[in-house]
Motif scaffolding. Structure first.
Motif, PDB file in Angstrom:
ATOM      1  N   SER A   1       2.417   3.524  10.738  1.00 35.91           N
ATOM      2  CA  SER A   1       2.263   3.641   9.289  1.00 35.91           C
ATOM      3  C   SER A   1       1.779   5.036   8.902  1.00 35.91           C
ATOM      4  CB  SER A   1       1.330   2.556   8.748  1.00 35.91           C
ATOM      5  OG  SER A   1      -0.006   2.824   9.101  1.00 35.91           O
TER       6      SER A   1
ATOM      7  N   MET B   1      -0.945   0.467   5.539  1.00 35.92           N
ATOM      8  CA  MET B   1      -0.568  -0.942   5.653  1.00 35.92           C
ATOM      9  C   MET B   1      -1.766  -1.874   5.719  1.00 35.92           C
ATOM     10  SD  MET B   1       2.747  -1.576   6.033  1.00 35.92           S
ATOM     11  CE  MET B   1       4.063  -0.391   5.793  1.00 35.92           C
ATOM     12  N   ASN B   2      -1.514  -3.087   5.292  1.00 39.75           N
ATOM     13  CA  ASN B   2      -2.339  -4.232   5.629  1.00 39.75           C
ATOM     14  C   ASN B   2      -1.662  -4.829   6.857  1.00 39.75           C
ATOM     15  OD1 ASN B   2      -4.333  -4.558   3.407  1.00 39.75           O
ATOM     16  ND2 ASN B   2      -2.468  -4.573   2.196  1.00 39.75           N
TER      17      ASN B   2
ATOM     18  N   ARG C   1      -7.066  -3.493   7.076  1.00 42.54           N
ATOM     19  CA  ARG C   1      -6.546  -2.900   5.841  1.00 42.54           C
ATOM     20  C   ARG C   1      -6.808  -1.416   5.896  1.00 42.54           C
ATOM     21  NH1 ARG C   1      -8.758  -1.435   0.871  1.00 42.54           N
ATOM     22  NH2 ARG C   1      -7.121  -1.155  -0.689  1.00 42.54           N
TER      23      ARG C   1
ATOM     24  N   ALA D   1      -4.000   0.974   1.328  1.00 42.12           N
ATOM     25  CA  ALA D   1      -3.072  -0.163   1.342  1.00 42.12           C
ATOM     26  C   ALA D   1      -3.315  -1.016   0.098  1.00 42.12           C
ATOM     27  CB  ALA D   1      -3.269  -0.996   2.599  1.00 42.12           C
ATOM     28  N   LYS D   2      -2.261  -1.604  -0.415  1.00 43.98           N
ATOM     29  CA  LYS D   2      -2.362  -2.390  -1.647  1.00 43.98           C
ATOM     30  C   LYS D   2      -3.202  -3.650  -1.430  1.00 43.98           C
ATOM     31  CE  LYS D   2       2.228  -0.952  -3.110  1.00 43.98           C
ATOM     32  NZ  LYS D   2       3.632  -1.401  -3.247  1.00 43.98           N
TER      33      LYS D   2
ATOM     34  N   THR E   1      -3.164  -6.240  -3.266  1.00 46.07           N
ATOM     35  CA  THR E   1      -2.318  -7.404  -3.501  1.00 46.07           C
ATOM     36  C   THR E   1      -1.427  -7.736  -2.304  1.00 46.07           C
ATOM     37  OG1 THR E   1      -0.709  -5.958  -4.585  1.00 46.07           O
ATOM     38  CG2 THR E   1      -2.274  -7.146  -6.005  1.00 46.07           C
ATOM     39  N   SER E   2      -1.397  -6.850  -1.307  1.00 46.40           N
ATOM     40  CA  SER E   2      -0.597  -7.099  -0.106  1.00 46.40           C
ATOM     41  C   SER E   2      -1.392  -7.721   1.035  1.00 46.40           C
ATOM     42  CB  SER E   2       0.046  -5.795   0.379  1.00 46.40           C
ATOM     43  OG  SER E   2       1.020  -5.357  -0.536  1.00 46.40           O
TER      44      SER E   2
ATOM     45  N   CYS F   1       2.936  -7.131   8.407  1.00 45.04           N
ATOM     46  CA  CYS F   1       2.571  -5.866   7.772  1.00 45.04           C
ATOM     47  C   CYS F   1       3.068  -5.880   6.331  1.00 45.04           C
ATOM     48  CB  CYS F   1       3.193  -4.685   8.508  1.00 45.04           C
ATOM     49  SG  CYS F   1       2.541  -4.427  10.159  1.00 45.04           S
ATOM     50  N   SER F   2       2.262  -5.314   5.433  1.00 44.10           N
ATOM     51  CA  SER F   2       2.667  -5.276   4.038  1.00 44.10           C
ATOM     52  C   SER F   2       1.988  -4.141   3.302  1.00 44.10           C
ATOM     53  CB  SER F   2       2.322  -6.602   3.345  1.00 44.10           C
ATOM     54  OG  SER F   2       2.849  -6.628   2.042  1.00 44.10           O
ATOM     55  N   THR F   3       2.727  -3.495   2.454  1.00 51.11           N
ATOM     56  CA  THR F   3       2.370  -2.516   1.436  1.00 51.11           C
ATOM     57  C   THR F   3       3.579  -1.681   1.096  1.00 51.11           C
ATOM     58  OG1 THR F   3      -0.029  -2.308   1.707  1.00 51.11           O
ATOM     59  CG2 THR F   3       1.075  -0.406   0.837  1.00 51.11           C
TER      60      THR F   3
ATOM     61  N   ASP G   1       7.653  -2.116   6.243  1.00 48.61           N
ATOM     62  CA  ASP G   1       6.767  -3.145   6.797  1.00 48.61           C
ATOM     63  C   ASP G   1       7.290  -3.626   8.154  1.00 48.61           C
ATOM     64  OD1 ASP G   1       5.445  -2.864   4.369  1.00 48.61           O
ATOM     65  OD2 ASP G   1       6.001  -4.850   3.619  1.00 48.61           O
TER      66      ASP G   1
END
Length: 150
Positions: free
Chosen positions: A27, A34-35, A50, A54-55, A57-58, A121-123, A129
């Motif tokens: 990342s 990333m989360n 986190r 990183a967002k 909300t993610s 993984c999310s953001t 991701d």
């Protein structure tokens, strides 16, 4: 020998940390914080990280991607073409209390053909991701092969 029980490999906290480190490194390379969530084969959270930026909300999205990948024993990206209206998996996201995610970025972690956990993984975009999650899986699976040779 008993047929009433079975011994299965378990993803350790060290394995989870290996996955997180590799996903975080990727990342940073792509410039998207990333989360990163790691669950065991039974979908229970083992570790979460986190990255700064990183967002928020993610966070749950990363956890739920890992939950889906481990619980369904498949990458979350496999649902891309199936979840549209009229598709064979339309509305599957409503299952499991709304935790079933069909967005790329969740990948099972395997050992000897057995799912031992998963990473989510999310953001970023779904492709970003998935890229980071793939690096996490590859790092754990590589470490398992090295340990098997020792």
């Amino acid at each position: 020998m008993s047929t009433s029980t079975k011994t299965v490999p378990i993803l350790t906290l060290d394995g989870a940390r290996t996955a997180i480190a590799a996903a975080e490194a990727r990342s940073k390379e792509i410039g998207v914080p990333m989360n990163i969530a790691i669950v065991d084969a039974y979908t229970h959270l083992v570790a979460f990280h986190r990255m700064e930026g990183a967002k928020i909300t993610s966070i749950n999205i990363a956890i739920d991607k890992a939950f889906t990948a481990a619980g369904h024993r498949a990458p979350t990206s496999v649902y891309k073409e199936m979840v549209w209206p009229g598709g064979p998996a339309f509305s599957i996201w409503n299952s499991n209390g709304g935790r079933f995610l069909t967005i790329a970025g969740g990948i099972p972690i395997m050992q000897d053909g057995v799912v031992v956990g998963a990473i989510g993984c999310s953001t970023g975009t779904p492709a970003q991701d998935e890229d980071c999650a793939t690096k996490g899986v590859e790092a754990v699976e590589k470490s398992l092969k090295v340990k098997a040779k020792l």
